[in-house]
Design an enzyme around this catalytic site. Structure first.
Site, PDB file in Angstrom:
ATOM      1  N   PHE A   1       3.145  -8.905  -9.738  1.00 55.55           N
ATOM      2  CA  PHE A   1       4.325  -9.750  -9.546  1.00 55.55           C
ATOM      3  C   PHE A   1       4.615 -10.487 -10.855  1.00 55.55           C
ATOM      4  O   PHE A   1       3.702 -10.751 -11.650  1.00 55.55           O
ATOM      5  CB  PHE A   1       4.084 -10.770  -8.429  1.00 55.55           C
ATOM      6  CG  PHE A   1       4.191 -10.193  -7.044  1.00 55.55           C
ATOM      7  CD1 PHE A   1       5.247 -10.539  -6.211  1.00 55.55           C
ATOM      8  CD2 PHE A   1       3.238  -9.302  -6.557  1.00 55.55           C
ATOM      9  CE1 PHE A   1       5.347 -10.016  -4.927  1.00 55.55           C
ATOM     10  CE2 PHE A   1       3.336  -8.772  -5.282  1.00 55.55           C
ATOM     11  CZ  PHE A   1       4.386  -9.131  -4.462  1.00 55.55           C
TER      12      PHE A   1
ATOM     13  N   ARG B   1       2.353   8.806   6.809  1.00 58.64           N
ATOM     14  CA  ARG B   1       2.656   8.678   8.241  1.00 58.64           C
ATOM     15  C   ARG B   1       4.141   8.391   8.454  1.00 58.64           C
ATOM     16  O   ARG B   1       4.822   7.879   7.578  1.00 58.64           O
ATOM     17  CB  ARG B   1       1.848   7.534   8.856  1.00 58.64           C
ATOM     18  CG  ARG B   1       0.345   7.760   8.852  1.00 58.64           C
ATOM     19  CD  ARG B   1      -0.380   6.536   9.372  1.00 58.64           C
ATOM     20  NE  ARG B   1      -0.114   5.376   8.527  1.00 58.64           N
ATOM     21  CZ  ARG B   1      -0.258   4.114   8.916  1.00 58.64           C
ATOM     22  NH1 ARG B   1      -0.645   3.846  10.141  1.00 58.64           N
ATOM     23  NH2 ARG B   1      -0.023   3.126   8.090  1.00 58.64           N
TER      24      ARG B   1
ATOM     25  N   PHE C   1      -3.122  -0.317   7.311  1.00 57.78           N
ATOM     26  CA  PHE C   1      -3.662  -1.670   7.162  1.00 57.78           C
ATOM     27  C   PHE C   1      -4.790  -1.703   6.125  1.00 57.78           C
ATOM     28  O   PHE C   1      -4.764  -0.943   5.164  1.00 57.78           O
ATOM     29  CB  PHE C   1      -4.099  -2.226   8.518  1.00 57.78           C
ATOM     30  CG  PHE C   1      -2.952  -2.478   9.450  1.00 57.78           C
ATOM     31  CD1 PHE C   1      -1.906  -3.313   9.075  1.00 57.78           C
ATOM     32  CD2 PHE C   1      -2.889  -1.874  10.686  1.00 57.78           C
ATOM     33  CE1 PHE C   1      -0.831  -3.543   9.923  1.00 57.78           C
ATOM     34  CE2 PHE C   1      -1.816  -2.103  11.538  1.00 57.78           C
ATOM     35  CZ  PHE C   1      -0.800  -2.935  11.158  1.00 57.78           C
TER      36      PHE C   1
ATOM     37  N   TRP D   1       7.082  -0.936  -7.727  1.00 59.03           N
ATOM     38  CA  TRP D   1       8.206  -1.477  -6.959  1.00 59.03           C
ATOM     39  C   TRP D   1       9.403  -1.680  -7.881  1.00 59.03           C
ATOM     40  O   TRP D   1      10.527  -1.328  -7.546  1.00 59.03           O
ATOM     41  CB  TRP D   1       7.807  -2.800  -6.299  1.00 59.03           C
ATOM     42  CG  TRP D   1       8.854  -3.322  -5.356  1.00 59.03           C
ATOM     43  CD1 TRP D   1       8.924  -3.119  -4.009  1.00 59.03           C
ATOM     44  CD2 TRP D   1      10.009  -4.113  -5.692  1.00 59.03           C
ATOM     45  NE1 TRP D   1      10.040  -3.728  -3.481  1.00 59.03           N
ATOM     46  CE2 TRP D   1      10.724  -4.342  -4.491  1.00 59.03           C
ATOM     47  CE3 TRP D   1      10.514  -4.650  -6.873  1.00 59.03           C
ATOM     48  CZ2 TRP D   1      11.904  -5.088  -4.454  1.00 59.03           C
ATOM     49  CZ3 TRP D   1      11.689  -5.378  -6.835  1.00 59.03           C
ATOM     50  CH2 TRP D   1      12.378  -5.603  -5.644  1.00 59.03           C
TER      51      TRP D   1
ATOM     52  N   LYS E   1       0.820  -1.213   0.000  1.00 57.17           N
ATOM     53  CA  LYS E   1       0.000   0.000   0.000  1.00 57.17           C
ATOM     54  C   LYS E   1       0.857   1.268   0.000  1.00 57.17           C
ATOM     55  O   LYS E   1       0.621   2.175  -0.808  1.00 57.17           O
ATOM     56  CB  LYS E   1      -0.931  -0.032   1.216  1.00 57.17           C
ATOM     57  CG  LYS E   1      -1.714   1.233   1.469  1.00 57.17           C
ATOM     58  CD  LYS E   1      -2.805   1.016   2.490  1.00 57.17           C
ATOM     59  CE  LYS E   1      -2.315   0.301   3.725  1.00 57.17           C
ATOM     60  NZ  LYS E   1      -1.281   1.064   4.467  1.00 57.17           N
TER      61      LYS E   1
ATOM     62  N   THR F   1       4.053   1.516  -0.770  1.00 61.82           N
ATOM     63  CA  THR F   1       4.829   1.511  -2.008  1.00 61.82           C
ATOM     64  C   THR F   1       3.992   2.052  -3.169  1.00 61.82           C
ATOM     65  O   THR F   1       4.466   2.860  -3.978  1.00 61.82           O
ATOM     66  CB  THR F   1       5.316   0.087  -2.323  1.00 61.82           C
ATOM     67  OG1 THR F   1       6.126  -0.371  -1.239  1.00 61.82           O
ATOM     68  CG2 THR F   1       6.119   0.041  -3.610  1.00 61.82           C
TER      69      THR F   1
ATOM     70  N   ALA G   1      -3.310   1.723  12.788  1.00 63.78           N
ATOM     71  CA  ALA G   1      -4.738   1.639  12.467  1.00 63.78           C
ATOM     72  C   ALA G   1      -5.421   0.461  13.139  1.00 63.78           C
ATOM     73  O   ALA G   1      -6.645   0.431  13.208  1.00 63.78           O
ATOM     74  CB  ALA G   1      -4.937   1.551  10.957  1.00 63.78           C
TER      75      ALA G   1
ATOM     76  N   LYS H   1       7.413  -6.315  10.995  1.00 65.02           N
ATOM     77  CA  LYS H   1       6.744  -5.714   9.843  1.00 65.02           C
ATOM     78  C   LYS H   1       7.690  -4.936   8.934  1.00 65.02           C
ATOM     79  O   LYS H   1       7.510  -4.866   7.733  1.00 65.02           O
ATOM     80  CB  LYS H   1       5.618  -4.799  10.335  1.00 65.02           C
ATOM     81  CG  LYS H   1       4.815  -4.138   9.213  1.00 65.02           C
ATOM     82  CD  LYS H   1       3.683  -3.308   9.797  1.00 65.02           C
ATOM     83  CE  LYS H   1       2.899  -2.613   8.696  1.00 65.02           C
ATOM     84  NZ  LYS H   1       3.654  -1.530   8.062  1.00 65.02           N
TER      85      LYS H   1
END
Length: 555
Positions: free
Chosen positions: A381, A94, A301, A409, A71, A73, A273, A105
């Site tokens: 991907f 954030r 999230f 990415w 998200k 990224t 969140a 994480k």
């Protein structure tokens, strides 16, 4: 393949004053933290307050899985793509917490060629905002205990203290402790607790405050304890507001950095969140809207947590009206929701995809309830098959959503051009009729049950007796009209993290409820959610080092 930190360390950064110039900000309106970081001055906020607002785009996601969604990224990649298209855009994100960085994480600076930099600074200390929040929180705790020790003129009941200490680190041993042990001069013995700094009310207040006056007003309303007679005791009663504000003075100013492609990024605040309201600061978002034509922000999230709180708490309080929302998913994550083990996600599996896509479907339905145009993007991907991509595209378009692939990415802004163009087309041709999910006048239990049933899909809601008693008391104290912030695990739409896909017929249990009176919302704790995470068996901290002056192992 290069790691995120290698890509970031090899990047050529522009001096932050040059990045600021893209938004029409001169050096005098910056408070520099070295060459590549700055805070935006109060003077600039004042000068631009009458500028027209740009368009606001929220980026959210399906429920997170071990397969990854990307998200943040994606958010950064969109900003880079807008820059490539010649659009005046800015990110509003954030700040990361140290806890996840050293836990499991990772950080929150994006990944691959869609990152904000300097990423090591951002993920480790940054401009000190979180340290200021931690200090202000713990100053209040110290003044509370000192007041009791020095004679307890306010008649505080030590068994009804609700204010907790904090630390921006995953430390399960501090969840439940005893303080005041030792000599009489060491304080009053009582049970105490720690939460992670990003779950504190101070963090929420910083992110919801409009200015210093509003900050001090909110700080004054913080309820720290109750008297023996059951009356609330506030930070104002303890005369702690001025000193807390002094600690938060610099932290109140939004931070400016850049992406790998030099798109400006305003990064400020960082509530989780799953246990807090999950959005960057109102000040950062409003400043961004005055400085650019397009603002890309995110909420933590999945959409059941971050987006719901962005809409029902942040937008409600700040008067914000988002123009579009981007919902991020991956084929891999959808197959994981369909029951495929993480080790087998590379293989084409349309049956599992069809089974797991119900998670995406529920999030689409939820977002559409807010009457904001939805764009679904797949973080692509190499293992995704053409048949899988075509199935998801048809599925989304059949539900009234625009669809685009994202390859940010791997390719940075170039990989987000298709998505950026879809966003621009949506902003030009679709209207947002944004509305919140529930009205202020609804009871607290009605609000909780609306979120649980409408957003999570619960069949019922139950309450532990203590939670129901707390809610009743808070309504009697005049807090009926506040929004609700449900603390829930992020992995499932339910309060059971093992229930993937789109669970139905489940019950949500509220085991605890309390008021963040300064922030202005009720917190309802569901399931087994905790406010101080612990480290995993093999924490990420074990892989982090400094070699030849460079940080390594930071994902």
């Amino acid at each position: 393949m290069k790691t995120d930190i290698q890509i970031a360390q090899e990047a050529t950064l522009k001096p932050i004053k040059e990045v600021a110039a893209l938004l029409g900000i001169c050096e005098d309106d910056l408070e520099l933290y070295g060459k590549y970081k700055a805070k935006i001055s109060e003077e600039l906020m004042e000068k631009t307050k009458n500028n027209p607002n740009g368009k606001l785009v929220l980026v959210t996601a399906i429920n997170p899985t071990p397969a990854g969604e990307g998200k943040t990224t994606t958010s950064i990649g969109i900003g880079e793509a807008f820059g490539r298209l010649g659009k005046k855009a800015v990110l509003a994100l954030r700040e990361p917490s140290l806890g996840p960085c050293f836990g499991i994480k990772g950080g929150a600076s994006g990944g691959g060629y869609a990152q904000v930099v300097p990423m090591e600074d951002l993920n480790l200390h940054f401009t000190g905002d979180f340290h200021a929040i931690t200090s202000a929180n713990n100053l209040l705790a110290a003044m509370l205990d000192n007041h009791i020790f020095q004679g307890n003129a306010l008649n505080i009941d030590p068994k009804q203290i609700v204010w907790k200490r904090c630390l921006d680190m995953n430390d399960r041993a501090l969840r439940n402790i005893t303080v005041g042990l030792g000599k009489k001069s060491d304080g009053v013995v009582r049970e105490d607790h720690f939460v992670i700094s990003v779950a504190t009310e101070i963090m929420a207040i910083l992110c919801l405050a409009e200015d210093m006056d509003d900050l001090k007003n909110r700080l004054s309303k913080i309820i720290v304890a109750y008297t023996y007679a059951g009356e609330p005791v506030t930070a104002a009663d303890l005369k702690a507001v001025g000193s807390m504000a002094a600690l938060l003075k610099d932290a109140l100013q939004p931070n400016l950095i850049q992406t790998l492609e030099h798109t400006p990024a305003i990064v400020h605040g960082g509530p989780f969140a799953n246990i807090a309201h999950g959005c960057n600061s109102i000040r950062a978002t409003k400043a961004a809207l005055k400085l650019a034509d397009y603002v890309i922000t995110e909420a933590g999230f999945g959409a059941d947590l971050g987006a719901e709180k962005f809409f029902d708490i942040k937008c409600r309080m700040a008067g914000l009206k988002p123009d579009a929302v981007v919902l991020v998913a991956t084929v891999r994550a959808l197959k994981y929701n369909g029951g495929v083990p993480k080790t087998e996600l590379a293989a084409e599996n349309l049956d599992a995809l069809k089974k797991g896509i119900v998670n995406l479907e529920k999030h689409i339905e939820n977002l559409q309830k807010y009457q904001v145009p939805v764009i679904v993007t797949l973080n692509r991907f190499m293992t995704d098959s053409d048949a899988e991509l075509a199935f998801v595209k048809e599925f989304c378009e059949a539900r009234g959503c625009t669809f685009a692939l994202s390859e940010v990415w791997e390719k940075g802004g170039e990989g987000g051009i298709e998505l950026a163009n879809c966003i621009l087309d949506t902003l030009e041709n679709k209207t947002s009729d944004f509305k919140v999910l529930y009205e202020d006048e609804a009871s607290l239990t009605e609000k909780i049950e609306t979120v649980a049933k409408e957003i999570y899909g619960a069949a019922s809601v139950t309450y532990d007796p203590a939670a129901l008693k707390a809610i009743k008391k808070l309504e009697e104290l005049g807090f009926k009209n506040v929004p609700v912030c449900l603390a829930k695990n992020q992995y499932s739409l339910s309060d059971d993290p093992k229930l993937l896909g789109r669970p139905e017929g489940f019950n949500i249990n509220i085991r605890e409820a309390y008021i963040n009176a300064g922030a202005g919302f009720l917190v309802a704790i569901t399931g087994t959610i905790i406010q101080m995470p612990g480290l995993p068996k093999v924490p990420a901290a074990e892989a982090i080092d400094v070699v030849d002056g460079n940080i390594t192992g930071l994902f």
